[in-house]
Enzyme design. Structure first.
Site, short mmCIF file in Angstrom:
data_model
loop_
_atom_site.label_atom_id
_atom_site.label_comp_id
_atom_site.label_asym_id
_atom_site.label_seq_id
_atom_site.Cartn_x
_atom_site.Cartn_y
_atom_site.Cartn_z
N GLU A 71 0.79 -1.23 0.00
CA GLU A 71 0.00 0.00 0.00
C GLU A 71 0.83 1.29 0.00
O GLU A 71 0.47 2.27 0.65
CB GLU A 71 -0.95 0.01 1.21
CG GLU A 71 -1.91 -1.16 1.18
CD GLU A 71 -2.74 -1.30 2.45
OE1 GLU A 71 -3.93 -1.67 2.33
OE2 GLU A 71 -2.25 -1.05 3.55
C1 TNX Z 1 -4.35 -4.16 4.79
S1 TNX Z 1 -2.68 -6.47 4.51
C2 TNX Z 1 -3.12 -3.83 5.28
C3 TNX Z 1 -2.97 -3.32 6.65
C4 TNX Z 1 -4.31 -3.18 7.33
C5 TNX Z 1 -5.19 -4.36 6.97
C6 TNX Z 1 -6.50 -4.35 7.66
C7 TNX Z 1 -1.63 -5.39 4.36
C8 TNX Z 1 -0.35 -5.84 3.90
N1 TNX Z 1 -1.94 -4.12 4.63
O1 TNX Z 1 -2.28 -2.11 6.65
O2 TNX Z 1 -4.10 -3.14 8.69
O3 TNX Z 1 -5.41 -4.34 5.59
O4 TNX Z 1 -7.20 -5.53 7.42
#
Ligand code: TNX
Length: 587
Positions: A362
């Protein structure tokens, strides 16, 4: 926490024939009280040899060979230090509830006993190992034979013995989890178990950034993993809301970046001594710590502490909400790579395990070549520490580096970019969001958790095959399975346990047991007996309606009763990932 070891000499001894009875001491009175309380419980069904979770590779019951643990039993062990330590841990597990002294010895065989032997276990028999990157993990396997005269556990390694001890523990009545003596016949069901894991990497992740968890809480999570033969605990140590690991060369990361968390709480961080304590505790339980430093995104806490890392060199305000994807370190500034090398160098020096997780998820504002360039450089920095790099599957487009591992958290098993990275040599840890994400709610009315990847009840956690989940990814590329627990809405140890249990054992079985044994109805029935174990040990869990838990206690106590506590003050709703925390665990 495991039961506190007690001095065998202060334990109540069984009355010897012909000796005058003595006045009851405190321990005898405690035992009487436990006996009375025990009578209030509905008598549980006897444990069967095939009740074990995760299901062993092969189980051959011999009902004529049940063994009842004797009050004067000894634990006999071969002299290797690792084996001796496992034997001591077995004694520590069994002494509180049995009240037996259970001395650990490497002296020659004698009477009734539990024997732990490291050496040439015959692990070659039983069902074939079917898949996994590096299949056939005999070095974690064990053989357990229970006959009328005792239990004999054999393994090639102390790790195998440790897993066998977890099996042995599950074969005793659930009251073995009591921390005070219980009046019970400690029967072990007769027969032979031969066991070894399907996948070498079996893990869970705890996000200690969104909410900080004290060392003691983390140790307790390690205990839960060890029970179900999970061997990796991934700690998500850094994120926008808080930096949790002390770094000497960049001290403000914790003194400034560690002081926040989601909501209004004070945050916190692990000193190097704290972190080493976690590593040591886990190692004794044959669990490897996998530290994650999330880069280049999820870095707001670091940018607050060191604005020089931020694009534009301006410190952002501290962040205590739950949105994602807005922060990043400056990929165009050399100082950023000094930071990455210093941090990963110090974390590697603290971590004996082979893995360093660099996040990579992300980072929405670092696009294209800027992103892949950053990841490629960071992968090389990890390689220079001698560790193997793991990243969330977003790092797939970056160039391959020998040994690298992608952690896949998608919800759709068709991911050509990841399949391509696997063809170039990457291995995979599977954490499918819609099966393995333990921060997802169980049901619409689950008081905490997310639902962006759907609702995950126990059956959903269990019904998928890690060996055949991603199109174009062969089972041989799969290193294993990990169940992440993100903690935007999870704030206490009891809440952590409520989200882990009973789903964690479902994922543990997928990672450990051969596919041929996979069977929802059988799993559900085996799992049911664990509720009583958890409640006896004081562990919180969700009483999932799909599992036929045995009757509640006669005094009306709910097995999953949870403390009610007020809502943490949360900032306004974020995007789809905002926790809808409307009520806490008051079921
Ligand atoms: C996605 S899974 C994210 C996290 C959040 C999560 C909540 C991932 C690698 N990144 O930053 O906490 O979703 O479900």
């Amino acid at each position: 926490m495991p039961p506190t070891p007690t001095n065998p000499e202060t334990r109540p001894q069984p009355p010897a024939a012909g000796l005058p009875t003595r006045r009851p001491g405190a321990a005898d009175l405690a035992r009487d009280a436990a006996r009375t309380a025990g009578h209030l419980l509905t008598p549980p069904a006897p444990v069967r040899l095939d009740d074990v979770v995760p299901a062993p590779l092969s189980v051959v019951a011999d009902p004529g060979a049940d063994h009842t643990l004797a009050a004067d039993a000894v634990i006999r062990v071969t002299p290797e230090a690792g084996a001796r330590d496992v034997a001591e841990q077995l004694a520590d597990l069994l002494r509180p509830a049995t009240g037996y002294p259970l001395p650990v010895t490497d002296a020659a065989p004698g009477g009734a006993e539990l024997t732990l032997t490291v050496a040439g276990a015959d692990l070659g028999s039983g069902a074939p190992t079917d898949s996994g990157a590096g299949a056939g993990h005999g070095d974690e396997g064990y053989r357990l034979e229970i006959t009328t005269t005792g239990a004999r556990l054999t393994a090639d390694t102390a790790t195998g013995l440790f897993h066998g001890v977890q099996t042995l523990r599950q074969l005793l009545p659930a009251t073995i989890e009591s921390r005070t003596p219980v009046d019970e016949r400690w029967v072990l069901p007769g027969g032979v178990i031969v066991d070894r894991p399907r996948f070498p990497y079996r893990g869970a992740m705890l996000d200690v950034s969104r909410h900080f968890f004290a060392v003691e809480d983390v140790l307790r999570v390690v205990d839960h993993l060890a029970r179900y033969k999970l061997n990796h605990l991934h700690l998500h140590l850094t994120d926008d809301q808080g930096w949790r690991i002390a770094i000497d060369s960049w001290p403000r990361l914790t003194t400034v970046g560690g002081t926040t968390q989601v909501g209004a709480g004070p945050g916190g961080y692990y000193s190097k001594a704290d972190y080493r304590r976690i590593v040591r505790y886990a190692a004794r339980r044959h669990v490897t710590i996998v530290p994650e430093v999330d880069l280049p995104g999820h870095t707001n806490a670091a940018l607050v502490a060191y604005p020089e890392l931020a694009p534009g060199k301006v410190a952002p305000p501290p962040y205590t909400g739950t949105e994602v994807g807005f922060s990043h370190v400056d990929p165009d500034d050399e100082r950023t790579y000094d930071f990455v090398a210093d941090v990963l160098g110090e974390v590697a020096a603290l971590t004996p395990g082979p893995w360093l997780h660099i996040g990579g998820d992300e980072a929405f504002k670092v696009k294209g070549a800027a992103y892949t360039g950053f990841v490629e450089r960071t992968q090389r920095i990890v390689a220079r520490t001698g560790r193997t790099v793991i990243g969330w599957h977003q790092i797939a487009p970056a160039a391959h580096l020998d040994g690298r591992v992608l952690q896949w958290w998608g919800t759709n098993g068709d991911d050509p970019e990841v399949a391509k990275a696997v063809r170039r040599g990457a291995r995979l840890i599977l954490s499918p969001g819609n099966h393995a994400y333990l921060d997802m709610k169980y049901a619409p009315d689950t008081p905490i958790g997310h639902d962006w990847a759907g609702l995950i009840d126990v059956r959903r956690a269990y019904e998928w095959d890690p060996g055949a989940h991603l199109i174009g990814v062969p089972a041989e590329a799969v290193l294993g399975v990990e169940a992440p627990l993100w903690t935007e809405s999870v704030t206490t140890l009891a809440e952590v346990e409520f989200m882990l249990l009973p789903r964690l054992p479902a994922l543990a079985e997928l990672a450990w047991s051969p596919r041929a044994i996979h069977d929802w109805a059988g799993f559900r029935d085996r799992l049911a007996g664990h509720g009583r174990r958890w409640s006896t040990a004081g562990i919180a869990f969700h009483r999932s309606p799909e599992v036929p838990w045995p009757a509640e206690r006669a005094d009306g106590d709910r097995l999953d009763r949870e403390p009610t506590r007020p809502l943490p003050s949360q900032p306004g709703p974020g995007q789809s990932r905002q926790a809808s925390t409307t009520a806490r665990l008051s079921s």
